[in-house]
Motif scaffolding. Structure first.
Motif, PDB file in Angstrom:
ATOM      1  N   PHE A   1      13.666  -7.834  -0.697  1.00  0.00           N
ATOM      2  CA  PHE A   1      12.402  -8.526  -0.448  1.00  0.00           C
ATOM      3  C   PHE A   1      11.928  -8.402   0.991  1.00  0.00           C
ATOM      4  O   PHE A   1      10.736  -8.224   1.249  1.00  0.00           O
ATOM      5  CB  PHE A   1      12.512 -10.003  -0.830  1.00  0.00           C
ATOM      6  N   GLU A  36       4.510  -4.229   3.191  1.00  0.00           N
ATOM      7  CA  GLU A  36       3.272  -4.774   2.643  1.00  0.00           C
ATOM      8  C   GLU A  36       2.420  -5.385   3.748  1.00  0.00           C
ATOM      9  O   GLU A  36       1.189  -5.183   3.780  1.00  0.00           O
ATOM     10  CB  GLU A  36       3.581  -5.817   1.563  1.00  0.00           C
ATOM     11  N   ARG A  37       3.042  -6.144   4.631  1.00  0.00           N
ATOM     12  CA  ARG A  37       2.283  -6.812   5.696  1.00  0.00           C
ATOM     13  C   ARG A  37       1.688  -5.826   6.686  1.00  0.00           C
ATOM     14  O   ARG A  37       0.649  -6.098   7.293  1.00  0.00           O
ATOM     15  CB  ARG A  37       3.185  -7.813   6.438  1.00  0.00           C
ATOM     16  N   ASP A  83       8.368  -6.833   1.987  1.00  0.00           N
ATOM     17  CA  ASP A  83       7.395  -7.673   2.690  1.00  0.00           C
ATOM     18  C   ASP A  83       6.978  -7.034   4.012  1.00  0.00           C
ATOM     19  O   ASP A  83       5.794  -7.085   4.392  1.00  0.00           O
ATOM     20  CB  ASP A  83       7.994  -9.057   2.935  1.00  0.00           C
ATOM     21  N   TYR A  84       7.929  -6.423   4.700  1.00  0.00           N
ATOM     22  CA  TYR A  84       7.639  -5.773   5.984  1.00  0.00           C
ATOM     23  C   TYR A  84       6.558  -4.714   5.824  1.00  0.00           C
ATOM     24  O   TYR A  84       5.575  -4.674   6.578  1.00  0.00           O
ATOM     25  CB  TYR A  84       8.917  -5.149   6.549  1.00  0.00           C
TER      26      TYR A  84
END
Length: 206
Positions: A127, A134-135, A131-132
């Motif tokens: 995750f 995606e952001r 998340d890294y």
């Protein structure tokens, strides 16, 4: 460390003079096979910055599911693969432990895409990497590294477990196998091309 075995003079001579150079990250949690993938596919002796796991890691590095692991990447892995006369990929493997995440921003600088390796024994560890990217809007795919004895799930099951959008590629791979690793990188390149030619993909991933 093994970095002293790396000869920087060997980086460029074999690369096609007019080939496009693309920087790609091989990322993921601790012990998912990043170093293995870079080593299995690199056409040059890979640069590794590994250290032995010692008692100092106790209580800091989570070895759940990878209790037999004896070394860890403390900076990066580096390799190169020539896809064809027009394209050379430079591979940068990220460190997996939380305490080395400060290096990710520097490693991600200039990268066009990433492979996020996942381990079905510890899917939750994926995750943070997902998340890294995606952001930061950096295109990526998820490659499930099929460890011996690890639970087997379908691509749809993995996608659901990681809460991934349908347009983010998910595939199975064996990081030890050169052909499998190359196919993973080719899938990433195809994803990058799709994003460049289809605005709907860009809008939904970064």
């Amino acid at each position: 460390m093994e970095s002293e075995k790396f000869d920087p003079a060997r980086i460029d001579p074999a690369a096609p003079a007019l080939a496009a150079s693309v920087k790609v990250l091989i990322a993921g949690g601790f012990g998912v096979g990043k170093t293995t993938m870079v080593a299995s596919i690199s056409e040059i002796p890979p640069l590794r910055t590994e250290e032995m796991i010692t008692e100092l890691s106790t209580g800091i590095d989570d070895l759940s599911g990878v209790e037999s692991k004896t070394t860890t990447t403390v900076a990066l892995d580096f390799g190169r693969i020539t896809i064809d006369k027009d394209l050379v990929l430079y591979l940068f493997g990220t460190p997996g432990q939380d305490r080395f995440w400060f290096l990710w921003d520097e490693l991600a600088r200039g990268a066009l895409g990433a492979v996020v390796l996942a381990d079905t024994r510890r899917l939750g560890n994926s995750f943070a990497a997902i998340d890294y990217f995606e952001r930061r809007g950096l295109p990526f795919l998820v490659a499930v590294n099929c460890f011996d004895g690890a639970p087997r799930y379908t691509i749809d099951e993995v996608r659901d477990a990681l809460d991934l959008e349908a347009k983010i590629p998910v595939m199975l791979c064996d990081a030890r196998d050169r052909v499998s690793a190359k196919n993973t990188l080719l899938s990433l390149i195809e994803h990058l091309i799709d994003r460049a030619t289809r605005p709907d993909l860009t809008a939904n991933q970064g």
